[in-house]
Design an enzyme around this catalytic site. Structure first.
Site, PDB file in Angstrom:
ATOM      1  N   LYS A 170      72.446 -20.906  -2.205  1.00 46.67           N
ATOM      2  CA  LYS A 170      71.938 -22.142  -2.774  1.00 46.67           C
ATOM      3  C   LYS A 170      70.409 -22.105  -2.808  1.00 46.67           C
ATOM      4  CE  LYS A 170      71.518 -24.913   1.403  1.00 46.67           C
ATOM      5  NZ  LYS A 170      70.080 -25.145   1.349  1.00 46.67           N
ATOM      6  N   HIS A 262      76.190 -28.862   0.918  1.00 43.99           N
ATOM      7  CA  HIS A 262      76.872 -28.901   2.207  1.00 43.99           C
ATOM      8  C   HIS A 262      77.674 -30.191   2.414  1.00 43.99           C
ATOM      9  CE1 HIS A 262      74.696 -25.362   3.023  1.00 43.99           C
ATOM     10  NE2 HIS A 262      73.605 -25.884   3.530  1.00 43.99           N
TER      11      HIS A 262
END
Length: 509
Positions: A170, A262
């Site tokens: 990410k 997340h």
């Protein structure tokens, strides 16, 4: 007897550990902190646990002017300092025979030609069989160039049953449009099934146990709905500042850095229906249903909050404010704390709020999912008897002390009837003799095996951005600076007001 032996060694027999096939792993940015502290030690620990094929080879790609011995020394130092399973000279010697280094910049075509020659040599001398995975441990701005050069050199092309995979970290874009563009660029070189998007939180043992707790037991699932659950809090807090990450963090912020990936993934796993099985397809189907059902409240002013940590004392030391950190503009509006209220419009979760928060310089380092249950509809006790009780809760601790805590009311010993909250605690460290594998161990092994249930696909990425983008646009349009909060606290006042308006409060981990 022969049949029994064949069945025992069947690849689907779960009594046997999965072992990576003969392959090579190329890490772009091998000299960076992530590779040095997490990826390389995880690879060694996999080898030490006997989960790597003897032919496994690790290729480093970076700008350093190193020879083979320089690279071997670098890898050994990283392994000795950061390994989890203990240094074993025999394991190291086996791993070291497959180490190779390619010097070059990410935009140098000649370096990719040298990489191709190195991989061909490994296929020939070590039997890696054309199986190659490329781990991009580099800034996302370099993803397009690297994937294009891999395609230009033909390194993305599979031959026969061999695999070619790309693994990226990410952020997967900075909004929906950039995420779609990133997908288009990567999709030019690799099929979607061969793109592995790392979210290391999904490799945590407790996240895996969330599925086991819900679907392997009968005591929790009947309560896992709006009839019994009052609300759910998902927290990821850090007790440190941005450190040396100003170049990455400024302009990104807590919402893009943590909530988009997340926390929304943890929300999806918490709220999803039971999958048909644990295959990547079945898992993704159920997670996508949840993300599609997420609804933002009408008033984003009162249902979201963002903040920046101020200067002050924390842990016995005076710390700088975010705006005083090296590399941060004094007028930066990047948030170091973000909190949002969301709803999941399904029958199971109708009108149950999900509160998500993430931030730096908070009270402690912790990631947890807290399921807060409704109070009993009637209790035959005086109010004075219940003076020390709150709502029942189940807290799933993702890090650092992986485990679960169940909080409920119990009678205080004695002649009277007084009820007080008590906790029933389960900790991985106490319940099992074997240490939990580090998240990157599981995810790297999964990527090499080709097992993808823990990797979000492009659809999940886009659905997450569709949730977050309206919040980011609202914050930008409002022009209001993030609210200041004290180091060691639990965020700005606006975050506490989100819950206080509903008569609730954030849990203090």
């Amino acid at each position: 007897m022969h049949s029994a032996l064949v069945n025992l060694h069947d690849a689907d027999d779960r009594r046997l550990p999965r072992i990576a096939p003969a392959c090579s792993l190329v890490i772009f940015g091998i000299t960076g902190d992530l590779a040095r502290k997490k990826l390389v030690p995880a690879i060694y620990d996999l080898a030490n646990r006997g989960l790597l094929n003897p032919a496994f080879s690790l290729v480093g790609f970076a700008r350093r002017d190193w020879n083979g011995q320089d690279f071997e020394d670098f890898i050994r130092t990283s392994v000795e300092k950061h390994n989890r399973t203990g240094f074993n000279e025999r394991t190291w010697r086996q791993l070291a025979t497959g180490l190779r280094f390619v010097s070059g910049t990410f935009d140098d075509p000649a370096a990719y030609q040298r990489l191709a020659e190195t991989l061909h040599e490994l296929d020939t001398t070590r039997g890696t069989g054309g199986n190659h995975a490329f781990y991009l441990s580099i800034p996302p701005s370099w993803f397009p160039a690297v994937s294009q050069h891999l395609a230009d050199t033909g390194l993305n092309q599979r031959h026969g049953t061999a695999f070619r995979r790309i693994i990226i970290e990410k952020p997967f874009g900075s909004d929906l449009a950039s995420a779609q563009e990133l997908s288009r660029v990567l999709g030019h070189a690799f099929d979607e099934e061969n793109i592995f998007r790392i979210d290391h939180y999904l490799g945590k043992e407790t996240v895996q146990n969330l599925l086991a707790m819900r679907f392997a037991n009968t005591m929790f699932e009947p309560l896992w709905n709006s009839n019994y659950v009052d609300h759910i809090q998902i927290t990821m807090s850090e007790d440190i500042g941005i450190g040396t990450r100003a170049g990455y963090y400024d302009g990104i912020g807590a919402a893009r850095d943590i909530i988009q990936n997340h926390l929304l993934q943890l929300l999806a796993l918490t709220a999803m229906e039971e999958p048909l099985d644990l295959s990547p397809t079945s898992m993704r189907v159920e997670k996508e249903k949840v993300l599609r059902a997420v609804r933002l409240p009408d008033n984003l002013d009162t249902s979201t909050a963002r903040g920046q940590y101020a200067a002050g004392w924390q842990g016995g030391a005076h710390v700088r404010s975010f705006l005083e950190e090296d590399g941060i503009a004094p007028d930066s509006t990047t948030e170091t704390f973000a909190a949002v209220q969301l709803f999941v419009d399904t029958r199971r979760w109708a009108n149950v709020p999900f509160y998500l928060r993430a931030g730096k310089r908070l009270g402690k380092r912790v990631t947890e999912i807290a399921v807060i249950f409704k109070g009993a509809p009637h209790v035959p006790f005086d109010n004075s008897d219940l003076g020390e009780t709150g709502q029942n809760s189940l807290v799933i601790r993702v890090q650092p002390d992986e485990g679960m805590t169940l909080r409920f009311g119990s009678k205080v010993p004695g002649a009277g009837m007084q009820v007080r909250d008590v906790s029933m605690d389960f900790s991985y460290g106490h319940a099992f003799t074997e240490d939990s594998p580090e998240a990157y161990e599981r995810l790297i092994l999964d990527a090499m095996v080709g097992n993808a249930p823990l990797f979000p696909n492009q659809t999940e990425v886009e659905l997450s951005w569709r949730i977050l983008d309206p919040i980011l646009r609202h914050w930008e349009a409002s022009g209001i600076a993030p609210q200041s909060y004290r180091p060691g606290s639990w965020g700005p006042a606006a975050a506490h007001q989100i819950l206080a308006r509903d008569g609730r409060s954030w849990r203090i981990p």
